[in-house]
Design a protein around this motif. Structure first.
Motif, PDB file in Angstrom:
ATOM      1  N   LYS A 250       0.825  -1.201   0.000  1.00 52.26           N
ATOM      2  CA  LYS A 250       0.000   0.000   0.000  1.00 52.26           C
ATOM      3  C   LYS A 250       0.860   1.253   0.000  1.00 52.26           C
ATOM      4  O   LYS A 250       2.053   1.221   0.315  1.00 52.26           O
ATOM      5  CB  LYS A 250      -0.909   0.004   1.230  1.00 52.26           C
TER       6      LYS A 250
ATOM      7  N   SER B 101       0.488   5.233   1.591  1.00 54.14           N
ATOM      8  CA  SER B 101      -0.341   5.945   2.558  1.00 54.14           C
ATOM      9  C   SER B 101       0.365   7.200   3.037  1.00 54.14           C
ATOM     10  O   SER B 101       1.521   7.475   2.678  1.00 54.14           O
ATOM     11  CB  SER B 101      -0.659   5.041   3.752  1.00 54.14           C
ATOM     12  N   THR B 102      -0.336   7.953   3.876  1.00 51.94           N
ATOM     13  CA  THR B 102       0.254   9.137   4.490  1.00 51.94           C
ATOM     14  C   THR B 102       1.343   8.767   5.492  1.00 51.94           C
ATOM     15  O   THR B 102       2.076   9.645   5.958  1.00 51.94           O
ATOM     16  CB  THR B 102      -0.829   9.958   5.203  1.00 51.94           C
TER      17      THR B 102
ATOM     18  N   ASN C 169       5.610   0.709   7.785  1.00 51.80           N
ATOM     19  CA  ASN C 169       5.573   1.815   6.828  1.00 51.80           C
ATOM     20  C   ASN C 169       6.888   2.582   6.888  1.00 51.80           C
ATOM     21  O   ASN C 169       7.488   2.733   7.958  1.00 51.80           O
ATOM     22  CB  ASN C 169       4.424   2.777   7.157  1.00 51.80           C
TER      23      ASN C 169
ATOM     24  N   THR D 218      -9.218   3.301  12.390  1.00 49.96           N
ATOM     25  CA  THR D 218      -9.389   3.463  10.950  1.00 49.96           C
ATOM     26  C   THR D 218     -10.653   2.751  10.489  1.00 49.96           C
ATOM     27  O   THR D 218     -11.133   1.814  11.139  1.00 49.96           O
ATOM     28  CB  THR D 218      -8.185   2.905  10.167  1.00 49.96           C
TER      29      THR D 218
ATOM     30  N   GLY E  19     -12.070   1.090   6.810  1.00 47.93           N
ATOM     31  CA  GLY E  19     -11.634   0.731   5.469  1.00 47.93           C
ATOM     32  C   GLY E  19     -12.675  -0.055   4.705  1.00 47.93           C
ATOM     33  O   GLY E  19     -13.698  -0.492   5.249  1.00 47.93           O
TER      34      GLY E  19
ATOM     35  N   VAL F 119      -9.013   0.350   0.613  1.00 45.27           N
ATOM     36  CA  VAL F 119      -8.760   1.754   0.950  1.00 45.27           C
ATOM     37  C   VAL F 119      -9.072   1.921   2.438  1.00 45.27           C
ATOM     38  O   VAL F 119      -9.903   1.192   2.987  1.00 45.27           O
ATOM     39  CB  VAL F 119      -9.606   2.724   0.109  1.00 45.27           C
ATOM     40  N   GLU F 120      -8.394   2.873   3.074  1.00 43.60           N
ATOM     41  CA  GLU F 120      -8.539   3.015   4.528  1.00 43.60           C
ATOM     42  C   GLU F 120      -8.314   4.468   4.932  1.00 43.60           C
ATOM     43  O   GLU F 120      -7.455   5.153   4.370  1.00 43.60           O
ATOM     44  CB  GLU F 120      -7.533   2.108   5.232  1.00 43.60           C
ATOM     45  N   PHE F 121      -9.115   4.927   5.912  1.00 41.77           N
ATOM     46  CA  PHE F 121      -9.008   6.294   6.415  1.00 41.77           C
ATOM     47  C   PHE F 121      -9.138   6.277   7.935  1.00 41.77           C
ATOM     48  O   PHE F 121      -9.895   5.481   8.480  1.00 41.77           O
ATOM     49  CB  PHE F 121     -10.093   7.189   5.811  1.00 41.77           C
TER      50      PHE F 121
ATOM     51  N   ILE G 157      -4.468   9.400   8.643  1.00 40.77           N
ATOM     52  CA  ILE G 157      -4.097   8.165   7.946  1.00 40.77           C
ATOM     53  C   ILE G 157      -5.027   7.981   6.760  1.00 40.77           C
ATOM     54  O   ILE G 157      -6.252   7.976   6.904  1.00 40.77           O
ATOM     55  CB  ILE G 157      -4.190   6.946   8.877  1.00 40.77           C
ATOM     56  N   ALA G 158      -4.461   7.831   5.587  1.00 43.06           N
ATOM     57  CA  ALA G 158      -5.208   7.510   4.377  1.00 43.06           C
ATOM     58  C   ALA G 158      -4.342   6.601   3.535  1.00 43.06           C
ATOM     59  O   ALA G 158      -3.149   6.879   3.339  1.00 43.06           O
ATOM     60  CB  ALA G 158      -5.585   8.764   3.599  1.00 43.06           C
ATOM     61  N   SER G 159      -4.896   5.494   3.059  1.00 38.99           N
ATOM     62  CA  SER G 159      -4.087   4.535   2.311  1.00 38.99           C
ATOM     63  C   SER G 159      -4.903   3.855   1.225  1.00 38.99           C
ATOM     64  O   SER G 159      -6.142   3.781   1.287  1.00 38.99           O
ATOM     65  CB  SER G 159      -3.486   3.465   3.242  1.00 38.99           C
TER      66      SER G 159
END
Length: 248
Positions: free
Chosen positions: A42, A44-45, A67, A161, A163, A181-183, A239-241
């Motif tokens: 992934k 992500s931020t 990460n 999160t 997702g 996708v995940e936030f 967090i966004a991925s």
């Protein structure tokens, strides 16, 4: 005597029990238990990352992630230029709860954060800049330079999160791939900045060595306090991925 006809249950299912109950075959449309392992790549931020997940039942799974990312980002505040280098390092553990069977997941967890920023701070020779409420003119012969750093106070941060994992259409092997996708946010606490400056600066009263002048150092402390006051408004890390997952 006529031979007795076979029971209806036996004719429908040769594996029927002696009591005549029908044993139905497994429903191919029924969601399977989350017992399989999955691996995800992934972006992500938090940086480029990878997830490894294993099911705990029909509605639960546990997931580990790592990460990492490094990048340069120059910026300027009040006339002071910061040639910064960001270092993003983190690892997390999450419990994935899937309340429905449509790919939605809600994931509480913890994040180990080792993010920081280091920068070279400087002012172009002869240019105006401000520290706190005081204005200065940078020296041409001995221009100001120094360092800056940003750190996050919490290494262990709770996170939450939400997702969605969209499976590819198809059956069997064709459903091994999905695109999640995940936030969410991680409570890292507000980041703290520190700045040093060395060299010669000038005001209407004359020029002076910056690190030896008490008034200049007070202005620098006021600038640092102002910057940290801005950062206090951001106690969470967003967090966004998005990525791709393969199920074993």
């Amino acid at each position: 005597m006529f031979a007795s006809a076979p029971s209806l249950s036996s004719s429908l299912n040769p594996k029927s029990s002696a009591l005549g109950y029908i044993t139905l075959p497994p429903n191919p449309n029924k969601p399977s238990s989350l017992s399989k392992w999955s691996f995800a790549l992934k972006a992500s931020t938090l940086g480029a990352g990878a997830d490894l997940s294993a099911g705990l039942g029909r509605h639960l799974a546990h997931r580990g992630s790592v990460n990492s990312l490094e990048f340069n980002y120059p910026f300027s505040i009040d006339g002071v230029t910061y040639d910064s280098q960001f270092y993003l390092r983190s690892g997390g553990l999450s419990l994935d709860w899937l309340p429905l069977h449509n790919g939605l997941r809600i994931s509480p967890g913890v994040l180990y954060v080792k993010n920081n920023l280091s920068a070279i701070s400087s002012v172009p020779p002869g240019k105006y800049f401000e520290l706190g409420s005081q204005g200065f003119i940078n020296s041409v012969d001995d221009p100001l330079n120094g360092t800056a750093s940003v750190v996050f106070p919490r290494r262990i941060a709770p996170m939450l999160t939400i997702g969605f994992d969209r499976l590819l259409p198809g059956k069997g092997e064709g459903r091994r791939l999905s695109f999640p996708v995940e936030f969410g946010v991680a409570y890292t606490g507000a980041a703290k900045i520190d700045v040093t400056l060395n060299g010669t600066a000038c005001t209407s009263e004359g020029c002076f060595t910056f690190e030896e002048n008490a008034g200049a150092q007070d202005s620098l402390k006021a600038e640092i306090q102002k910057l940290n006051h801005r950062l206090e408004k951001l106690p969470v890390y967003p967090i966004a991925s998005a990525g791709v997952t393969y199920r074993f």
